[in-house]
Write an enzyme that holds these catalytic residues in place. Structure first.
Site, short mmCIF file in Angstrom:
data_model
loop_
_atom_site.label_atom_id
_atom_site.label_comp_id
_atom_site.label_asym_id
_atom_site.label_seq_id
_atom_site.Cartn_x
_atom_site.Cartn_y
_atom_site.Cartn_z
N GLY A 152 -13.34 2.42 -3.25
CA GLY A 152 -14.11 2.84 -2.09
C GLY A 152 -13.76 4.27 -1.71
CB ALA A 161 21.26 2.15 -6.04
N GLY A 162 17.84 1.43 -4.80
CA GLY A 162 17.16 0.86 -3.63
C GLY A 162 16.81 -0.58 -3.92
CB VAL A 163 14.37 -2.85 -2.27
CG1 VAL A 163 14.32 -4.33 -2.05
CG2 VAL A 163 14.60 -2.14 -0.95
CB ILE A 164 12.37 -1.46 -6.93
CG1 ILE A 164 11.20 -1.81 -6.00
CG2 ILE A 164 11.97 -1.61 -8.40
CD1 ILE A 164 9.94 -0.99 -6.22
CD GLU A 210 20.62 5.99 -4.30
OE1 GLU A 210 19.79 5.18 -4.73
OE2 GLU A 210 20.33 6.90 -3.50
CB ALA A 213 13.32 1.89 -8.98
CB ALA A 248 4.21 -8.08 1.58
CG HIS A 288 26.66 -31.46 9.29
ND1 HIS A 288 27.42 -30.37 8.98
CD2 HIS A 288 27.26 -32.53 8.68
CE1 HIS A 288 28.45 -30.74 8.25
NE2 HIS A 288 28.38 -32.05 8.05
P1 FAD Z 1 -1.00 -2.80 -1.60
O1 FAD Z 1 -0.42 -4.12 -1.83
O2 FAD Z 1 -0.49 -1.66 -2.39
O3 FAD Z 1 -2.55 -2.96 -1.82
C1 FAD Z 1 -3.42 -1.88 -1.77
C2 FAD Z 1 -4.67 -2.23 -2.53
O4 FAD Z 1 -5.65 -1.24 -2.29
C3 FAD Z 1 -4.47 -2.26 -4.04
O5 FAD Z 1 -4.96 -3.48 -4.53
C4 FAD Z 1 -5.31 -1.10 -4.56
O6 FAD Z 1 -5.95 -1.37 -5.81
C5 FAD Z 1 -6.35 -0.99 -3.48
N1 FAD Z 1 -6.95 0.33 -3.37
C6 FAD Z 1 -6.32 1.52 -3.27
N2 FAD Z 1 -7.24 2.51 -3.09
C7 FAD Z 1 -8.45 1.90 -3.09
C8 FAD Z 1 -9.76 2.38 -2.93
N3 FAD Z 1 -10.02 3.67 -2.70
N4 FAD Z 1 -10.76 1.49 -3.00
C9 FAD Z 1 -10.53 0.18 -3.20
N5 FAD Z 1 -9.30 -0.34 -3.33
C10 FAD Z 1 -8.27 0.52 -3.28
N6 FAD Z 1 7.50 -6.27 -0.06
C11 FAD Z 1 7.99 -7.34 0.57
O7 FAD Z 1 7.76 -7.51 1.77
N7 FAD Z 1 8.75 -8.27 -0.08
C12 FAD Z 1 9.05 -8.14 -1.38
O8 FAD Z 1 9.74 -8.99 -1.95
C13 FAD Z 1 8.55 -7.01 -2.08
N8 FAD Z 1 8.81 -6.85 -3.40
C14 FAD Z 1 8.27 -5.78 -4.04
C15 FAD Z 1 8.57 -5.64 -5.40
C16 FAD Z 1 8.05 -4.57 -6.10
C17 FAD Z 1 8.38 -4.43 -7.58
C18 FAD Z 1 7.21 -3.65 -5.45
C19 FAD Z 1 6.59 -2.52 -6.22
C20 FAD Z 1 6.91 -3.79 -4.11
C21 FAD Z 1 7.45 -4.85 -3.39
N9 FAD Z 1 7.22 -5.02 -2.03
C22 FAD Z 1 7.74 -6.09 -1.38
C23 FAD Z 1 6.39 -4.08 -1.27
C24 FAD Z 1 4.98 -4.67 -1.08
O9 FAD Z 1 4.42 -4.92 -2.35
C25 FAD Z 1 4.12 -3.69 -0.31
O10 FAD Z 1 4.75 -3.37 0.91
C26 FAD Z 1 2.77 -4.31 0.00
O11 FAD Z 1 2.10 -4.66 -1.18
C27 FAD Z 1 1.91 -3.36 0.82
O12 FAD Z 1 0.69 -3.95 1.07
P2 FAD Z 1 -0.64 -3.10 1.29
O13 FAD Z 1 -1.72 -4.09 1.53
O14 FAD Z 1 -0.39 -2.05 2.29
O15 FAD Z 1 -0.88 -2.33 -0.08
P1 NAD Z 2 13.77 2.47 -1.97
O1 NAD Z 2 13.41 3.50 -0.99
O2 NAD Z 2 14.21 1.14 -1.53
O3 NAD Z 2 14.93 3.01 -2.91
C1 NAD Z 2 14.82 4.21 -3.63
C2 NAD Z 2 16.21 4.70 -3.93
O4 NAD Z 2 16.11 5.75 -4.86
C3 NAD Z 2 16.91 5.25 -2.69
O5 NAD Z 2 18.21 4.71 -2.61
C4 NAD Z 2 16.92 6.74 -2.93
O6 NAD Z 2 18.04 7.38 -2.36
C5 NAD Z 2 16.96 6.79 -4.44
N1 NAD Z 2 16.43 8.03 -5.01
C6 NAD Z 2 15.35 8.74 -4.61
N2 NAD Z 2 15.18 9.82 -5.43
C7 NAD Z 2 16.16 9.75 -6.36
C8 NAD Z 2 16.50 10.54 -7.49
N3 NAD Z 2 15.79 11.61 -7.82
N4 NAD Z 2 17.59 10.19 -8.21
C9 NAD Z 2 18.32 9.10 -7.89
N5 NAD Z 2 18.03 8.30 -6.84
C10 NAD Z 2 16.96 8.62 -6.10
O7 NAD Z 2 12.52 2.39 -2.96
P2 NAD Z 2 12.20 1.39 -4.15
O8 NAD Z 2 13.39 0.60 -4.54
O9 NAD Z 2 11.49 2.21 -5.16
O10 NAD Z 2 11.16 0.43 -3.47
C11 NAD Z 2 10.01 0.96 -2.80
C12 NAD Z 2 9.71 0.16 -1.59
O11 NAD Z 2 9.11 -1.07 -1.97
C13 NAD Z 2 10.92 -0.24 -0.78
O12 NAD Z 2 11.32 0.76 0.11
C14 NAD Z 2 10.44 -1.43 -0.06
O13 NAD Z 2 9.77 -0.99 1.09
C15 NAD Z 2 9.47 -2.05 -1.04
N6 NAD Z 2 10.13 -3.18 -1.71
C16 NAD Z 2 10.55 -4.21 -0.95
C17 NAD Z 2 11.19 -5.27 -1.54
C18 NAD Z 2 11.68 -6.39 -0.69
O14 NAD Z 2 11.26 -6.48 0.46
N7 NAD Z 2 12.54 -7.26 -1.19
C19 NAD Z 2 11.39 -5.29 -2.91
C20 NAD Z 2 10.96 -4.21 -3.66
C21 NAD Z 2 10.31 -3.16 -3.03
#
Ligand code: FAD
Ligand code: NAD
Length: 474
Positions: A121, A191-194, A213, A278, A329, A453
């Site tokens: 879109g 060394a973030g969440v991913i 990190e 990541a 999410a 418990h």
């Molecule tokens: P998104 O989920 O990114 O969705 C956006 C959608 O918009 C996509 O489907 C994309 O195709 C669509 N889009 C973009 N531009 C357009 C356009 N112009 N027209 C039509 N469609 C479009 N969060 C958690 O809370 N818990 C977790 O355990 C967790 N684990 C994660 C693990 C990984 C590996 C990653 C990468 C992320 C994780 N996250 C987690 C983060 C979570 O995925 C995001 O915070 C969440 O998906 C954000 O939701 P959103 O709806 O804003 O965007």
């Molecule tokens: P993050 O922000 O959690 O971690 C990124 C890490 O990379 C940070 O510690 C940062 O200092 C480091 N970094 C940045 N630039 C660097 C560089 N050039 N060299 C070395 N280290 C560097 O981001 P992420 O792990 O990529 O995840 C992205 C986001 O997705 C998260 O912030 C989180 O919001 C979401 N996520 C959430 C979950 C969950 O809720 N369990 C899981 C996965 C992802």
């Protein structure tokens, strides 16, 4: 030109939940989504369902079972011989979980009579949205109008020039969910969440994992006590986490990725079979064509919104990862609900102070509210109550006693200000703390609430009792 009450752009956990809530409230809704899955088929669910939360947790669960059988089962008297991992099967299961859930959203859309318009879109003037198909067999570009627009286009992985992702040797988080075997050596930048979650998956399956990190501090937004405990535990498990590093270059010697980095001791090189980048995620406005619309972005590319997710243009809202706040999410989803309810003339409620965080390592790390350092910085006086899982009956029965619960409460009012957990099932336990804080509970309220418990939740109860120096089991 077809007109809808609401046009949602993006069907991740922000957009699809907003679309469903709008439909529940009697509004006509179109949801525009351009995602194609690994088979090239349109799919709903966004990052979270396709390449984020769900697939990563599927792999975390599979690898956790494997590690249990390999290393922890014996403690329960279970001898498991010939245990092996079929990574392709594990990935296939993960793909099936994703497929079932994303198809589930499609059926929810049908149930709620939401039009799923497949394509990207682009926002035009006067709340018109142009939809460009993403599959060859789809119909031509069309333009629709929304009385209200909700932008929920999410985020994409951030990149760095010194480690360009090719998804052959150097991977982003999406590629790192698809390895067909555990690499012997795996490097991760960040060394973030991913980094910690995917690093844990592949370490459990046999990879030697080095995480580089940039920051000197590990998990700087996490309560220090928990972050220190997590660092010790994860290092002990075998994650080699190197802080204060700067990756300066990467190269390939046909077999491996050579990663050059610097730290306070000088220049170093590691060679790894695969490298994951990541380092965070960035807002995704690439296909929206915002230049001509007057929508304002901040310096980092996030769409600027107020507390109610209203953009600089009336009746256009933005939610989820594409706006300020944590990229989670459940944060995206609740903003979706809030905006849908505002459009329908209801309140629209969102409490940014009590968004829970979970890191799905094992032990899991979960928290809500303020950390000790935040309270100290804000000059707020608080009392602390902690309880270790080693003194919890259920944790003992499970043979999973690492970690603790910490409850922080206001010294004057006893109101709970933050709860921090590292331990088994912390992801589930944190919900109690969120509810407690949502209702402004005191630590005494939690302490006087009967907990079943034997449960891990009794550690929450004990931590609340400990705020008043009266835990029973320590
Ligand atoms: P998104 O989920 O990114 O969705 C956006 C959608 O918009 C996509 O489907 C994309 O195709 C669509 N889009 C973009 N531009 C357009 C356009 N112009 N027209 C039509 N469609 C479009 N969060 C958690 O809370 N818990 C977790 O355990 C967790 N684990 C994660 C693990 C990984 C590996 C990653 C990468 C992320 C994780 N996250 C987690 C983060 C979570 O995925 C995001 O915070 C969440 O998906 C954000 O939701 P959103 O709806 O804003 O965007
Ligand atoms: P993050 O922000 O959690 O971690 C990124 C890490 O990379 C940070 O510690 C940062 O200092 C480091 N970094 C940045 N630039 C660097 C560089 N050039 N060299 C070395 N280290 C560097 O981001 P992420 O792990 O990529 O995840 C992205 C986001 O997705 C998260 O912030 C989180 O919001 C979401 N996520 C959430 C979950 C969950 O809720 N369990 C899981 C996965 C992802």
């Amino acid at each position: 030109m077809q007109t809808y009450d609401v046009v949602v752009i993006g069907a991740g956990p922000g957009g699809y939940i907003a679309a469903i809530r709008c439909a529940q409230l009697g509004l006509s809704v179109a949801c525009v989504e351009g995602w194609l899955n690994e088979k090239g088929k349109p799919a709903l669910g966004g990052t979270c369902l396709n390449v984020g939360c769900i697939p990563s947790k599927a792999l975390l669960d599979s690898s956790h079972h494997y590690e249990f059988l390999k290393h922890d089962a014996l403690e329960h008297g279970i001898t498991a011989s010939g245990v092996s991992i079929d990574v392709n099967r594990m990935i296939a299961r993960k793909n099936k979980v994703v497929s079932i859930l994303t198809q589930g959203i499609a059926s929810l859309f049908r149930k709620h009579k939401i039009d799923w318009l497949q394509g990207y879109g682009r926002l035009l003037k006067d709340k018109q949205v142009e939809i460009k198909p993403v599959t060859e067999d789809a119909s031509d570009t069309q333009v629709i109008v929304g009385k209200h627009i909700i932008i929920a286009t999410g985020s994409v992985p951030a990149t760095i020039p010194v480690a360009a992702v090719d998804n052959e040797r150097i991977f982003d988080s999406t590629g790192a969910l698809e390895f067909n075997q555990a690499p012997r050596t795996l490097g991760i930048i960040g060394a973030g969440v991913i980094g910690l979650e995917l690093g844990s998956v592949w370490r459990r399956l046999g990879s030697e994992v080095v995480i580089l990190e940039a920051m000197d501090e590990f998990l700087p937004t996490v309560d220090r006590q928990l972050a220190n405990e997590a660092m010790k535990t994860l290092q002990k498990q075998g994650l080699d986490i190197r802080l204060g590093t700067k990756v300066t270059a990467t190269g390939s010697n046909n077999q491996q990725v050579m990663v050059h980095y610097e730290d306070r001791d000088g220049k170093h090189q590691i060679n790894v079979d695969k490298l994951i980048v990541a380092i965070g995620r960035q807002p995704n406005t690439e296909h929206l064509g915002l230049n001509d619309t007057g929508l304002e972005l901040d310096n980092d590319g996030f769409i600027i919104v107020d507390e109610q997710c209203r953009t600089s243009i009336e009746e256009i809202y933005a939610i989820g990862d594409v706006v300020r706040g944590p990229m989670l999410a459940h944060k995206a989803s609740e903003e979706g609900v809030s905006v849908a309810e505002q459009i329908a003339g209801l309140g629209g409620h969102m409490d940014y102070g009590i968004i829970p965080w979970v890191i799905y390592t094992w032990p899991e790390i979960a928290w809500v509210g303020k950390s000790e350092q935040e309270l100290k910085d804000a000059g707020i006086e608080y009392r602390t109550g902690s309880f270790p899982f080693i003194a919890n009956g259920r944790a003992r029965a499970m043979a999973d006693t690492r970690g603790m619960v910490k409850c922080l409460a206001d010294t004057q009012t006893d109101r709970i200000l933050g709860v921090h957990i590292i331990g088994p099932n912390a992801s589930e336990l944190i919900a109690e703390a969120v509810i407690a804080m949502a209702f402004d509970s005191s630590a005494e309220d939690m302490a006087r609430t009967i907990h079943a418990h034997p449960t891990l939740a009794e550690a929450m109860h004990e931590a609340a009792l400990a705020v008043d120096d009266r835990p029973i089991h320590i």
